[in-house]
Design a protein around this motif. Structure first.
Motif, PDB file in Angstrom:
ATOM      1  N   MET A 224       0.852  -1.173   0.000  1.00 40.10           N
ATOM      2  CA  MET A 224       0.000   0.000   0.000  1.00 40.10           C
ATOM      3  C   MET A 224       0.898   1.236   0.000  1.00 40.10           C
ATOM      4  SD  MET A 224      -2.578   1.317   3.017  1.00 40.10           S
ATOM      5  CE  MET A 224      -3.753   0.060   2.749  1.00 40.10           C
ATOM      6  N   PRO A 225       0.686   2.125  -0.913  1.00 39.08           N
ATOM      7  CA  PRO A 225       1.463   3.367  -0.910  1.00 39.08           C
ATOM      8  C   PRO A 225       1.173   4.194   0.350  1.00 39.08           C
ATOM      9  CG  PRO A 225       0.297   3.086  -2.992  1.00 39.08           C
ATOM     10  CD  PRO A 225      -0.196   2.027  -2.056  1.00 39.08           C
ATOM     11  N   TYR A 226       2.201   4.912   0.796  1.00 39.88           N
ATOM     12  CA  TYR A 226       2.065   5.716   2.008  1.00 39.88           C
ATOM     13  C   TYR A 226       0.930   6.726   1.884  1.00 39.88           C
ATOM     14  CZ  TYR A 226       3.066   9.183   5.553  1.00 39.88           C
ATOM     15  OH  TYR A 226       2.958  10.064   6.589  1.00 39.88           O
ATOM     16  N   GLY A 227       0.745   7.304   0.711  1.00 41.88           N
ATOM     17  CA  GLY A 227      -0.327   8.283   0.513  1.00 41.88           C
ATOM     18  C   GLY A 227      -1.704   7.676   0.740  1.00 41.88           C
ATOM     19  N   SER A 228      -1.909   6.435   0.331  1.00 39.75           N
ATOM     20  CA  SER A 228      -3.191   5.757   0.553  1.00 39.75           C
ATOM     21  C   SER A 228      -3.420   5.505   2.036  1.00 39.75           C
ATOM     22  CB  SER A 228      -3.231   4.432  -0.197  1.00 39.75           C
ATOM     23  OG  SER A 228      -3.114   4.639  -1.570  1.00 39.75           O
ATOM     24  N   ALA A 229      -2.363   5.063   2.728  1.00 39.55           N
ATOM     25  CA  ALA A 229      -2.479   4.822   4.165  1.00 39.55           C
ATOM     26  C   ALA A 229      -2.796   6.123   4.897  1.00 39.55           C
ATOM     27  CB  ALA A 229      -1.192   4.209   4.702  1.00 39.55           C
ATOM     28  N   LYS A 230      -2.152   7.192   4.485  1.00 42.46           N
ATOM     29  CA  LYS A 230      -2.372   8.497   5.119  1.00 42.46           C
ATOM     30  C   LYS A 230      -3.810   8.970   4.901  1.00 42.46           C
ATOM     31  CE  LYS A 230      -0.261  13.038   5.359  1.00 42.46           C
ATOM     32  NZ  LYS A 230       0.783  13.917   4.832  1.00 42.46           N
ATOM     33  N   THR A 231      -4.347   8.763   3.707  1.00 46.33           N
ATOM     34  CA  THR A 231      -5.731   9.151   3.411  1.00 46.33           C
ATOM     35  C   THR A 231      -6.716   8.363   4.261  1.00 46.33           C
ATOM     36  OG1 THR A 231      -5.093   9.666   1.143  1.00 46.33           O
ATOM     37  CG2 THR A 231      -7.438   9.348   1.570  1.00 46.33           C
ATOM     38  N   ILE A 232      -6.474   7.065   4.408  1.00 41.39           N
ATOM     39  CA  ILE A 232      -7.366   6.222   5.207  1.00 41.39           C
ATOM     40  C   ILE A 232      -7.333   6.636   6.668  1.00 41.39           C
ATOM     41  CG2 ILE A 232      -7.716   3.869   6.054  1.00 41.39           C
ATOM     42  CD1 ILE A 232      -6.707   2.929   3.281  1.00 41.39           C
ATOM     43  N   VAL A 233      -6.136   6.835   7.212  1.00 42.94           N
ATOM     44  CA  VAL A 233      -6.009   7.219   8.622  1.00 42.94           C
ATOM     45  C   VAL A 233      -6.625   8.597   8.859  1.00 42.94           C
ATOM     46  CG1 VAL A 233      -4.363   7.784  10.449  1.00 42.94           C
ATOM     47  CG2 VAL A 233      -4.018   5.752   9.051  1.00 42.94           C
ATOM     48  N   ALA A 234      -6.443   9.524   7.932  1.00 38.70           N
ATOM     49  CA  ALA A 234      -6.993  10.874   8.092  1.00 38.70           C
ATOM     50  C   ALA A 234      -8.512  10.865   8.117  1.00 38.70           C
ATOM     51  CB  ALA A 234      -6.494  11.775   6.963  1.00 38.70           C
ATOM     52  N   ALA A 235      -9.134   9.928   7.399  1.00 38.07           N
ATOM     53  CA  ALA A 235     -10.592   9.869   7.327  1.00 38.07           C
ATOM     54  C   ALA A 235     -11.219   9.117   8.494  1.00 38.07           C
ATOM     55  CB  ALA A 235     -11.015   9.217   6.022  1.00 38.07           C
ATOM     56  N   MET A 236     -10.423   8.432   9.302  1.00 38.39           N
ATOM     57  CA  MET A 236     -10.970   7.632  10.399  1.00 38.39           C
ATOM     58  C   MET A 236     -11.417   8.506  11.565  1.00 38.39           C
ATOM     59  SD  MET A 236      -8.335   4.404  10.436  1.00 38.39           S
ATOM     60  CE  MET A 236      -9.144   3.582  11.800  1.00 38.39           C
ATOM     61  N   GLU A 237     -12.596   8.206  12.080  1.00 44.00           N
ATOM     62  CA  GLU A 237     -13.115   8.874  13.278  1.00 44.00           C
ATOM     63  C   GLU A 237     -12.712   8.063  14.506  1.00 44.00           C
ATOM     64  OE1 GLU A 237     -14.773  11.745  13.297  1.00 44.00           O
ATOM     65  OE2 GLU A 237     -14.629  11.895  11.118  1.00 44.00           O
ATOM     66  N   LEU A 238     -12.833   8.636  15.699  1.00 47.71           N
ATOM     67  CA  LEU A 238     -12.517   7.911  16.924  1.00 47.71           C
ATOM     68  C   LEU A 238     -13.394   6.671  17.033  1.00 47.71           C
ATOM     69  CD1 LEU A 238     -12.083  10.738  19.557  1.00 47.71           C
ATOM     70  CD2 LEU A 238     -10.324   9.287  18.578  1.00 47.71           C
ATOM     71  N   GLY A 239     -12.777   5.536  17.322  1.00 44.25           N
ATOM     72  CA  GLY A 239     -13.507   4.289  17.471  1.00 44.25           C
ATOM     73  C   GLY A 239     -13.791   3.554  16.182  1.00 44.25           C
ATOM     74  N   GLU A 240     -13.543   4.184  15.059  1.00 43.92           N
ATOM     75  CA  GLU A 240     -13.791   3.545  13.771  1.00 43.92           C
ATOM     76  C   GLU A 240     -12.683   2.538  13.471  1.00 43.92           C
ATOM     77  OE1 GLU A 240     -14.353   4.756   9.078  1.00 43.92           O
ATOM     78  OE2 GLU A 240     -14.038   6.313  10.571  1.00 43.92           O
ATOM     79  N   GLY A 241     -13.049   1.422  12.873  1.00 39.38           N
ATOM     80  CA  GLY A 241     -12.077   0.383  12.570  1.00 39.38           C
ATOM     81  C   GLY A 241     -12.038   0.056  11.090  1.00 39.38           C
ATOM     82  N   ARG A 242     -10.877  -0.353  10.626  1.00 42.33           N
ATOM     83  CA  ARG A 242     -10.682  -0.791   9.246  1.00 42.33           C
ATOM     84  C   ARG A 242      -9.939  -2.114   9.282  1.00 42.33           C
ATOM     85  NH1 ARG A 242     -11.565   3.542   5.412  1.00 42.33           N
ATOM     86  NH2 ARG A 242     -12.824   4.970   6.636  1.00 42.33           N
ATOM     87  N   THR A 243     -10.233  -2.984   8.350  1.00 45.10           N
ATOM     88  CA  THR A 243      -9.548  -4.261   8.244  1.00 45.10           C
ATOM     89  C   THR A 243      -8.480  -4.163   7.167  1.00 45.10           C
ATOM     90  OG1 THR A 243     -11.565  -5.412   8.893  1.00 45.10           O
ATOM     91  CG2 THR A 243      -9.868  -6.722   7.825  1.00 45.10           C
ATOM     92  N   VAL A 244      -7.244  -4.547   7.534  1.00 44.31           N
ATOM     93  CA  VAL A 244      -6.134  -4.464   6.591  1.00 44.31           C
ATOM     94  C   VAL A 244      -5.321  -5.757   6.623  1.00 44.31           C
ATOM     95  CG1 VAL A 244      -5.939  -1.958   6.750  1.00 44.31           C
ATOM     96  CG2 VAL A 244      -4.573  -3.382   8.246  1.00 44.31           C
ATOM     97  N   ARG A 245      -4.553  -5.983   5.585  1.00 46.04           N
ATOM     98  CA  ARG A 245      -3.665  -7.139   5.514  1.00 46.04           C
ATOM     99  C   ARG A 245      -2.404  -6.868   6.353  1.00 46.04           C
ATOM    100  NH1 ARG A 245      -5.278 -10.727   1.958  1.00 46.04           N
ATOM    101  NH2 ARG A 245      -6.740 -10.119   0.335  1.00 46.04           N
ATOM    102  N   PRO A 246      -1.732  -7.918   6.783  1.00 46.03           N
ATOM    103  CA  PRO A 246      -0.547  -7.739   7.641  1.00 46.03           C
ATOM    104  C   PRO A 246       0.541  -6.850   7.037  1.00 46.03           C
ATOM    105  CG  PRO A 246      -1.185 -10.042   7.591  1.00 46.03           C
ATOM    106  CD  PRO A 246      -2.053  -9.329   6.588  1.00 46.03           C
ATOM    107  N   GLU A 247       0.712  -6.893   5.729  1.00 48.51           N
ATOM    108  CA  GLU A 247       1.786  -6.098   5.118  1.00 48.51           C
ATOM    109  C   GLU A 247       1.502  -4.599   5.109  1.00 48.51           C
ATOM    110  OE1 GLU A 247      -0.598  -8.048   1.707  1.00 48.51           O
ATOM    111  OE2 GLU A 247       0.282  -8.710   3.579  1.00 48.51           O
ATOM    112  N   HIS A 248       0.275  -4.193   5.446  1.00 49.73           N
ATOM    113  CA  HIS A 248      -0.078  -2.772   5.443  1.00 49.73           C
ATOM    114  C   HIS A 248      -0.113  -2.151   6.835  1.00 49.73           C
ATOM    115  CE1 HIS A 248      -0.907  -3.507   1.318  1.00 49.73           C
ATOM    116  NE2 HIS A 248      -2.044  -4.145   1.524  1.00 49.73           N
ATOM    117  N   VAL A 249       0.077  -2.951   7.874  1.00 51.09           N
ATOM    118  CA  VAL A 249      -0.026  -2.447   9.248  1.00 51.09           C
ATOM    119  C   VAL A 249       1.042  -1.395   9.531  1.00 51.09           C
ATOM    120  CG1 VAL A 249       0.094  -3.088  11.684  1.00 51.09           C
ATOM    121  CG2 VAL A 249      -1.125  -4.539  10.080  1.00 51.09           C
TER     122      VAL A 249
END
Length: 87
Positions: free
Chosen positions: A1-26
């Motif tokens: 996963m490109p860093y920009g995609s990870a940053k976009t996902i984390v920026a959009a997350m609200e408190l308590g919200e969860g996302r499922t990801v593969r081990p290589e993206h943690v």
């Protein structure tokens, strides 16, 4: 996963919200959260025989870490019986 995609996902997350990801993206998700000044925790689980991680945004200053979450007693989802500790 490109860093920009990870940053976009984390920026959009609200408190308590969860996302499922593969081990290589943690690591990318944790790096993005740290650089943005946010805090997330990752909890491993198995889905269809494959190891996955649930990334959850938590408030800053909360002493509840993924390590403490993993050490909590576990119950079987169907029967409700206690499961033995993983060795």
């Amino acid at each position: 996963m490109p860093y920009g995609s990870a940053k976009t996902i984390v920026a959009a997350m609200e408190l308590g919200e969860g996302r499922t990801v593969r081990p290589e993206h943690v690591v990318s998700m944790h790096n993005a959260a740290r650089r943005m000044g946010r805090r997330i925790m990752a909890v491993a689980f198995h889905q269809d025989g494959e190891r996955m991680y649930r990334i959850i945004r938590i408030p800053e200053g909360l002493p509840f870490t993924a390590h403490r979450r993993a050490r909590r007693p576990r119950r079987d989802e169907l029967t409700g019986r206690w499961q033995p500790d993983p060795v």
